[in-house]
Design a protein around this motif. Sequence first.
Motif, PDB file in Angstrom:
ATOM      1  N   THR A  86     -16.204 -90.010 -84.922  1.00 22.29           N
ATOM      2  CA  THR A  86     -15.416 -89.571 -83.770  1.00 22.29           C
ATOM      3  C   THR A  86     -16.252 -89.928 -82.555  1.00 22.29           C
ATOM      4  O   THR A  86     -17.478 -89.762 -82.555  1.00 22.29           O
ATOM      5  CB  THR A  86     -15.147 -88.058 -83.826  1.00 22.29           C
ATOM      6  OG1 THR A  86     -16.388 -87.363 -83.951  1.00 22.29           O
ATOM      7  CG2 THR A  86     -14.249 -87.715 -85.006  1.00 22.29           C
ATOM      8  N   ASN A  87     -15.593 -90.440 -81.496  1.00 20.81           N
ATOM      9  CA  ASN A  87     -16.325 -90.999 -80.360  1.00 20.81           C
ATOM     10  C   ASN A  87     -15.760 -90.485 -79.041  1.00 20.81           C
ATOM     11  O   ASN A  87     -14.541 -90.436 -78.863  1.00 20.81           O
ATOM     12  CB  ASN A  87     -16.204 -92.530 -80.377  1.00 20.81           C
ATOM     13  CG  ASN A  87     -16.450 -93.114 -81.753  1.00 20.81           C
ATOM     14  OD1 ASN A  87     -17.543 -93.035 -82.285  1.00 20.81           O
ATOM     15  ND2 ASN A  87     -15.420 -93.688 -82.356  1.00 20.81           N
ATOM     16  N   ILE A  88     -16.656 -90.124 -78.152  1.00 19.80           N
ATOM     17  CA  ILE A  88     -16.246 -89.757 -76.802  1.00 19.80           C
ATOM     18  C   ILE A  88     -17.203 -90.403 -75.810  1.00 19.80           C
ATOM     19  O   ILE A  88     -18.290 -90.854 -76.171  1.00 19.80           O
ATOM     20  CB  ILE A  88     -16.176 -88.224 -76.579  1.00 19.80           C
ATOM     21  CG1 ILE A  88     -17.524 -87.560 -76.818  1.00 19.80           C
ATOM     22  CG2 ILE A  88     -15.112 -87.595 -77.461  1.00 19.80           C
ATOM     23  CD1 ILE A  88     -17.527 -86.084 -76.444  1.00 19.80           C
ATOM     24  N   GLY A  89     -16.773 -90.458 -74.550  1.00 22.42           N
ATOM     25  CA  GLY A  89     -17.600 -91.081 -73.520  1.00 22.42           C
ATOM     26  C   GLY A  89     -17.527 -90.323 -72.211  1.00 22.42           C
ATOM     27  O   GLY A  89     -16.609 -89.534 -71.979  1.00 22.42           O
ATOM     28  N   GLU A  90     -18.510 -90.605 -71.374  1.00 25.45           N
ATOM     29  CA  GLU A  90     -18.554 -90.037 -70.031  1.00 25.45           C
ATOM     30  C   GLU A  90     -18.194 -91.123 -69.029  1.00 25.45           C
ATOM     31  O   GLU A  90     -18.253 -92.312 -69.335  1.00 25.45           O
ATOM     32  CB  GLU A  90     -19.963 -89.506 -69.731  1.00 25.45           C
ATOM     33  CG  GLU A  90     -20.378 -88.377 -70.641  1.00 25.45           C
ATOM     34  CD  GLU A  90     -21.807 -87.915 -70.392  1.00 25.45           C
ATOM     35  OE1 GLU A  90     -22.530 -88.573 -69.602  1.00 25.45           O
ATOM     36  OE2 GLU A  90     -22.189 -86.899 -70.986  1.00 25.45           O
TER      37      GLU A  90
ATOM     38  N   LYS B  27     -17.910 -95.346 -75.185  1.00 25.15           N
ATOM     39  CA  LYS B  27     -17.790 -94.201 -76.088  1.00 25.15           C
ATOM     40  C   LYS B  27     -18.816 -94.326 -77.205  1.00 25.15           C
ATOM     41  O   LYS B  27     -19.127 -95.428 -77.654  1.00 25.15           O
ATOM     42  CB  LYS B  27     -16.378 -94.135 -76.667  1.00 25.15           C
ATOM     43  CG  LYS B  27     -15.334 -93.982 -75.563  1.00 25.15           C
ATOM     44  CD  LYS B  27     -14.015 -93.536 -76.060  1.00 25.15           C
ATOM     45  CE  LYS B  27     -12.929 -93.540 -75.002  1.00 25.15           C
ATOM     46  NZ  LYS B  27     -13.253 -92.991 -73.712  1.00 25.15           N
ATOM     47  N   PHE B  28     -19.325 -93.179 -77.636  1.00 22.82           N
ATOM     48  CA  PHE B  28     -20.361 -93.143 -78.660  1.00 22.82           C
ATOM     49  C   PHE B  28     -20.042 -92.057 -79.679  1.00 22.82           C
ATOM     50  O   PHE B  28     -19.403 -91.059 -79.351  1.00 22.82           O
ATOM     51  CB  PHE B  28     -21.729 -92.871 -78.017  1.00 22.82           C
ATOM     52  CG  PHE B  28     -22.139 -93.923 -77.036  1.00 22.82           C
ATOM     53  CD1 PHE B  28     -22.740 -95.092 -77.465  1.00 22.82           C
ATOM     54  CD2 PHE B  28     -21.900 -93.757 -75.675  1.00 22.82           C
ATOM     55  CE1 PHE B  28     -23.105 -96.089 -76.557  1.00 22.82           C
ATOM     56  CE2 PHE B  28     -22.250 -94.744 -74.762  1.00 22.82           C
ATOM     57  CZ  PHE B  28     -22.859 -95.905 -75.206  1.00 22.82           C
ATOM     58  N   PRO B  29     -20.491 -92.242 -80.925  1.00 24.83           N
ATOM     59  CA  PRO B  29     -20.252 -91.232 -81.952  1.00 24.83           C
ATOM     60  C   PRO B  29     -20.895 -89.888 -81.594  1.00 24.83           C
ATOM     61  O   PRO B  29     -21.970 -89.853 -80.988  1.00 24.83           O
ATOM     62  CB  PRO B  29     -20.926 -91.823 -83.195  1.00 24.83           C
ATOM     63  CG  PRO B  29     -20.999 -93.288 -82.945  1.00 24.83           C
ATOM     64  CD  PRO B  29     -21.180 -93.425 -81.461  1.00 24.83           C
TER      65      PRO B  29
ATOM     66  N   GLY C  40     -12.961 -83.459 -73.434  1.00 25.99           N
ATOM     67  CA  GLY C  40     -14.336 -83.852 -73.139  1.00 25.99           C
ATOM     68  C   GLY C  40     -14.563 -85.348 -73.062  1.00 25.99           C
ATOM     69  O   GLY C  40     -15.663 -85.800 -72.783  1.00 25.99           O
ATOM     70  N   ASP C  41     -13.515 -86.144 -73.283  1.00 28.95           N
ATOM     71  CA  ASP C  41     -13.627 -87.604 -73.223  1.00 28.95           C
ATOM     72  C   ASP C  41     -13.105 -88.089 -71.880  1.00 28.95           C
ATOM     73  O   ASP C  41     -12.020 -87.687 -71.446  1.00 28.95           O
ATOM     74  CB  ASP C  41     -12.815 -88.232 -74.358  1.00 28.95           C
ATOM     75  CG  ASP C  41     -12.920 -89.744 -74.361  1.00 28.95           C
ATOM     76  OD1 ASP C  41     -14.041 -90.260 -74.252  1.00 28.95           O
ATOM     77  OD2 ASP C  41     -11.869 -90.406 -74.488  1.00 28.95           O
ATOM     78  N   GLU C  42     -13.849 -88.973 -71.247  1.00 31.66           N
ATOM     79  CA  GLU C  42     -13.467 -89.487 -69.933  1.00 31.66           C
ATOM     80  C   GLU C  42     -12.405 -90.571 -70.036  1.00 31.66           C
ATOM     81  O   GLU C  42     -12.525 -91.514 -70.824  1.00 31.66           O
ATOM     82  CB  GLU C  42     -14.693 -90.060 -69.214  1.00 31.66           C
ATOM     83  CG  GLU C  42     -14.385 -90.682 -67.872  1.00 31.66           C
ATOM     84  CD  GLU C  42     -13.829 -89.713 -66.845  1.00 31.66           C
ATOM     85  OE1 GLU C  42     -13.003 -90.127 -66.015  1.00 31.66           O
ATOM     86  OE2 GLU C  42     -14.235 -88.520 -66.851  1.00 31.66           O
TER      87      GLU C  42
ATOM     88  N   PHE D 209     -15.122-100.406 -79.124  1.00 31.81           N
ATOM     89  CA  PHE D 209     -13.819-100.852 -78.624  1.00 31.81           C
ATOM     90  C   PHE D 209     -13.132 -99.768 -77.791  1.00 31.81           C
ATOM     91  O   PHE D 209     -11.979 -99.934 -77.406  1.00 31.81           O
ATOM     92  CB  PHE D 209     -12.943-101.311 -79.792  1.00 31.81           C
ATOM     93  CG  PHE D 209     -13.481-102.562 -80.444  1.00 31.81           C
ATOM     94  CD1 PHE D 209     -13.114-103.813 -79.987  1.00 31.81           C
ATOM     95  CD2 PHE D 209     -14.392-102.477 -81.493  1.00 31.81           C
ATOM     96  CE1 PHE D 209     -13.624-104.972 -80.567  1.00 31.81           C
ATOM     97  CE2 PHE D 209     -14.913-103.629 -82.077  1.00 31.81           C
ATOM     98  CZ  PHE D 209     -14.532-104.876 -81.613  1.00 31.81           C
ATOM     99  N   GLY D 210     -13.847 -98.689 -77.532  1.00 33.16           N
ATOM    100  CA  GLY D 210     -13.304 -97.606 -76.724  1.00 33.16           C
ATOM    101  C   GLY D 210     -12.469 -96.618 -77.520  1.00 33.16           C
ATOM    102  O   GLY D 210     -11.768 -95.789 -76.953  1.00 33.16           O
ATOM    103  N   GLU D 211     -12.588 -96.702 -78.848  1.00 32.28           N
ATOM    104  CA  GLU D 211     -11.773 -95.835 -79.699  1.00 32.28           C
ATOM    105  C   GLU D 211     -12.359 -94.432 -79.803  1.00 32.28           C
ATOM    106  O   GLU D 211     -13.569 -94.238 -79.771  1.00 32.28           O
ATOM    107  CB  GLU D 211     -11.604 -96.429 -81.103  1.00 32.28           C
ATOM    108  CG  GLU D 211     -12.814 -96.334 -82.023  1.00 32.28           C
ATOM    109  CD  GLU D 211     -13.784 -97.507 -81.932  1.00 32.28           C
ATOM    110  OE1 GLU D 211     -14.594 -97.656 -82.853  1.00 32.28           O
ATOM    111  OE2 GLU D 211     -13.741 -98.257 -80.937  1.00 32.28           O
ATOM    112  N   ASN D 212     -11.445 -93.477 -79.947  1.00 28.00           N
ATOM    113  CA  ASN D 212     -11.839 -92.085 -80.200  1.00 28.00           C
ATOM    114  C   ASN D 212     -12.121 -91.870 -81.676  1.00 28.00           C
ATOM    115  O   ASN D 212     -12.987 -91.084 -82.034  1.00 28.00           O
ATOM    116  CB  ASN D 212     -10.741 -91.118 -79.768  1.00 28.00           C
ATOM    117  CG  ASN D 212     -10.344 -91.280 -78.330  1.00 28.00           C
ATOM    118  OD1 ASN D 212      -9.234 -91.707 -78.033  1.00 28.00           O
ATOM    119  ND2 ASN D 212     -11.238 -90.966 -77.416  1.00 28.00           N
TER     120      ASN D 212
END
Length: 186
Positions: free
Chosen positions: A6-10, A27-29, A43-45, A84-87
């Motif tokens: 699962t990946n989110i980014g700032e 985005k990072f795991p 929490g994901d930008e 690839f910007g995936e969640n």
Amino acid sequence: MKIITTNIGEKRDLIWKGKPVSTGIFKFPVAQPIFLDSQDVRGDEITDREHHGGTLQAIYGYSLKHYNFFKPMYPNLEWQMGMFGENLTIDDLDETKIHQGDVFSVGEAILEATVQRNPCYKLGIRFDDIRIVKQFWNTTMCGVYFKVLQTGFVKAGDVFEQLKSCPENPTIADLYIEKRLAKGLE
């Protein structure tokens, strides 16, 4: 199928080709479960709400198998999930077999496949090479956007199970090819 990461980014503000850009594509795991909300991942930008997020594009899933196609093109890139910007990085998400309207259960959430992801220059920023955008367009490995039918937490290792199939609807790959043709990219 199952969730690999699962990946989110700032939000990142940077200069690309001499112009200021804000993006959430980095985005990072994450180790903790993420909450799939009705409009996005909590929490994901998302800096470009016109093209990402919202009801029909709340969650972006991408296949781990697609990474193997692109990796040889970028051998010097520091590869990690979320590139690839995936969640959700899913072990075997196949756009040629997923139809618009198909429904999946994952963790506490229920998701409906809605549309394809059309690449933009921000994917080029993430790869530090704008060529990735054309390479991405020239495949059917676009990933899948999902609508959240039931919100909930999801974590790595969760099974991504199909609950409903809509074979009467176009596949996500069909939608992507149609979009590519409409843009004159063939």
